[in-house]
Structures are given as structure tokens and as C-alpha cells.
Design an enzyme around this catalytic site. Structure first.
Site, short mmCIF file in Angstrom:
data_model
loop_
_atom_site.label_atom_id
_atom_site.label_comp_id
_atom_site.label_asym_id
_atom_site.label_seq_id
_atom_site.Cartn_x
_atom_site.Cartn_y
_atom_site.Cartn_z
N THR A 12 14.57 64.00 5.10
CA THR A 12 13.90 63.95 3.78
C THR A 12 13.17 62.62 3.64
O THR A 12 12.02 62.58 3.16
CB THR A 12 14.94 64.13 2.65
OG1 THR A 12 15.81 65.20 2.99
CG2 THR A 12 14.25 64.44 1.33
N GLU A 53 22.41 51.76 5.34
CA GLU A 53 21.97 52.38 4.07
C GLU A 53 22.68 51.72 2.88
O GLU A 53 22.07 51.42 1.86
CB GLU A 53 22.26 53.88 4.09
CG GLU A 53 21.35 54.62 5.08
CD GLU A 53 21.70 56.09 5.26
OE1 GLU A 53 20.85 56.83 5.75
OE2 GLU A 53 22.83 56.49 4.93
C1 5RP Z 1 21.68 59.42 7.10
C2 5RP Z 1 21.88 59.97 5.74
C3 5RP Z 1 20.88 60.94 5.23
O1 5RP Z 1 20.36 60.48 4.03
C4 5RP Z 1 21.54 62.26 5.02
O2 5RP Z 1 22.19 62.65 6.23
C5 5RP Z 1 20.55 63.34 4.58
O3 5RP Z 1 19.69 63.59 5.63
P1 5RP Z 1 18.55 64.72 5.55
O4 5RP Z 1 17.52 64.22 4.60
O5 5RP Z 1 18.06 64.83 6.97
O6 5RP Z 1 19.22 65.98 5.08
O7 5RP Z 1 22.80 59.63 5.04
O8 5RP Z 1 22.74 58.60 7.50
#
Ligand code: 5RP
Length: 219
Positions: A31, A103
Site C-alpha cells: 500500500t 516503522e
Molecule cells: C510492513 C507492514 C505493512 O504496513 C503491512 O504489512 C501492510 O502491508 P501491505 O500494505 O502490503 O498490506 O507493517 O512491515
């Protein structure tokens, strides 16, 4: 609309939260990739980005977006990132992409966490998505035992070494009814680097992609 189209929709919508002239915090995942691609259009109107992973750094640089060392930036107005799950209070599970530690560091620098997600991520109670926990490798078995004692099925994510040289344990079967308390408890265990519960650094806003358009949840 497909899930990919919903991700593209919220990635684009997040541009409205970027403060011109400022540094933007950038998360990790599919995303966020949509957000990075959209951000390219306003790269000359921001001071740069602080990135939460090597993957996002590479994508940002590929668009010619300046990536700053986190240590040189004091505070940032917004951090934009996805989630594996988000509840109705803005608490999240993150770390599906193994970038949870960086993050959380970048989220902690930010005044506001803007979560971008498709509607499948919204849940009543966190825990259906296996909770990622980043651990120091020598503590993995010990931490897995503690997680099993809480009722979870803890599995080492095979073949994954994080950007910090650590391992990830994924814990299925937990019903996380008090995210802040669970985050706080697990944070105390020796060898835990980061728990994938983002309650202390929860979202202020969620831009949720739905077939009817972007729904804005304010927490
Ligand atoms: C990565 C994360 C991502 O934000 C989470 O996995 C969502 O990913 P995506 O947008 O591919 O569904 O925490 O460590």
C-alpha cells in the site's frame, strides 16, 4: 474494485496529508508503494523523506525523492504507513513485511500516523492476523515459549532476517483485547526488539479504501 485498486486509491489520497516543505515519514509495504509512486508527483514540494526500510528507500530513491538519515531529523508532521490490521480505535498490527522496528521508530518521530489500508484490514479485535514480534536471534526459543504460554501459536518466520539483522516470530491465535497492555508487557521481555502492536503509536487517521471510495476514520 480489486484490492490493488483500493490500495492505489488510498495511496493517492494520502498526498492530501503531506505538509508541503516538510519531511514525510514513509512506511513499508504494497500500500505504501502506491503512496511512494504518488508522492513522486510532489517530490519538489517536500524537504525529503525518512524511510522505514531498505525496500522503501530504494523505491523512494528510484523516483528521485531525497531520503534523509533519521538521526538528522528531529520531528516530522506525518508518518504514512499501511497495516495488517487496524481496529476502531486506531490500534494496529504491523510487521507483515518485517519492517516493524524501523516503522515504529519513524512513527514515534511523527506528530500524526496516517494509516492507509483497504477495507479488509479493519477489524473489531486485533489478533486474527498473526502478530509479528522481532527478536534477537539468541532469544527466539525463549520468547516463543513465553508467547505459547499466553495461548499463541508461535512460529519463526523462516529465511527472514530483518534490516536490523534480527528474526521474526509470528504468533497466531491471540485475541488482543487490550493492545496497549499487551504491547507494554511483551516489550519488557529480554530479547524482544519490537512487538508488532502499534497502540502507543496508534493511527490518528485511517484512510480506508472501499468500493464506494476513501472512507476517513479519525481517532
Ligand atoms: C510492513 C507492514 C505493512 O504496513 C503491512 O504489512 C501492510 O502491508 P501491505 O500494505 O502490503 O498490506 O507493517 O512491515
Amino acid at each position: 474494485m480489486t484490492q490493488d485498486e483500493l490500495k492505489a486509491l488510498v495511496g493517492q489520497a494520502a498526498l492530501a496529508y503531506v505538509v508541503p516543505g516538510s519531511v514525510v515519514g514513509v512506511g513499508t509495504g504494497s500500500t505504501v508503494n502506491c503512496f511512494i509512486d504518488a508522492l513522486a508527483a510532489m517530490k519538489d514540494r517536500i524537504a525529503g523523506a525518512v524511510s522505514s526500510s531498505e525496500k522503501s528507500t530504494e523505491r523512494l530513491r528510484g523516483h528521485g525523492i531525497r531520503v534523509l538519515d533519521a538521526n538528522t531529523v528531529d520531528g516530522i508532521p506525518v508518518y504514512i504507513d499501511g497495516a495488517d490490521e487496524i481496529d476502531h480505535a486506531g490500534n494496529m498490527i504491523k510487521g507483515g513485511g518485517a519492517a516493524l522496528t524501523r516503522e515504529k521508530i519513524v512513527a514515534d518521530k511523527a506528530e500524526r500516523f496516517i494509516c492507509i489500508a483497504d477495507q479488509s484490514k479493519l477489524v473489531d479485535t486485533l489478533g486474527k492476523f498473526p502478530l509479528p514480534v522481532e527478536v534477537i536471534p539468541m532469544a527466539a526459543a525463549q520468547i516463543a515459549r513465553k508467547l505459547r504460554a499466553l495461548g499463541g501459536q508461535a512460529v519463526l518466520r523462516h529465511g527472514v532476517v530483518t534490516d536490523n539483522g534480527c528474526h521474526i516470530i509470528d504468533v497466531a491465535g491471540l485475541q488482543i483485547v487490550d493492545p496497549a497492555a499487551t504491547e507494554c508487557e511483551m516489550n519488557q521481555w529480554p530479547g524482544v526488539v519490537t512487538v508488532g502492536i502499534f497502540a502507543r503509536n496508534r493511527a490518528s487517521v485511517c484512510l480506508l479504501g472501499t468500493p464506494e471510495g476513501v472512507k476517513t476514520l479519525n481517532f
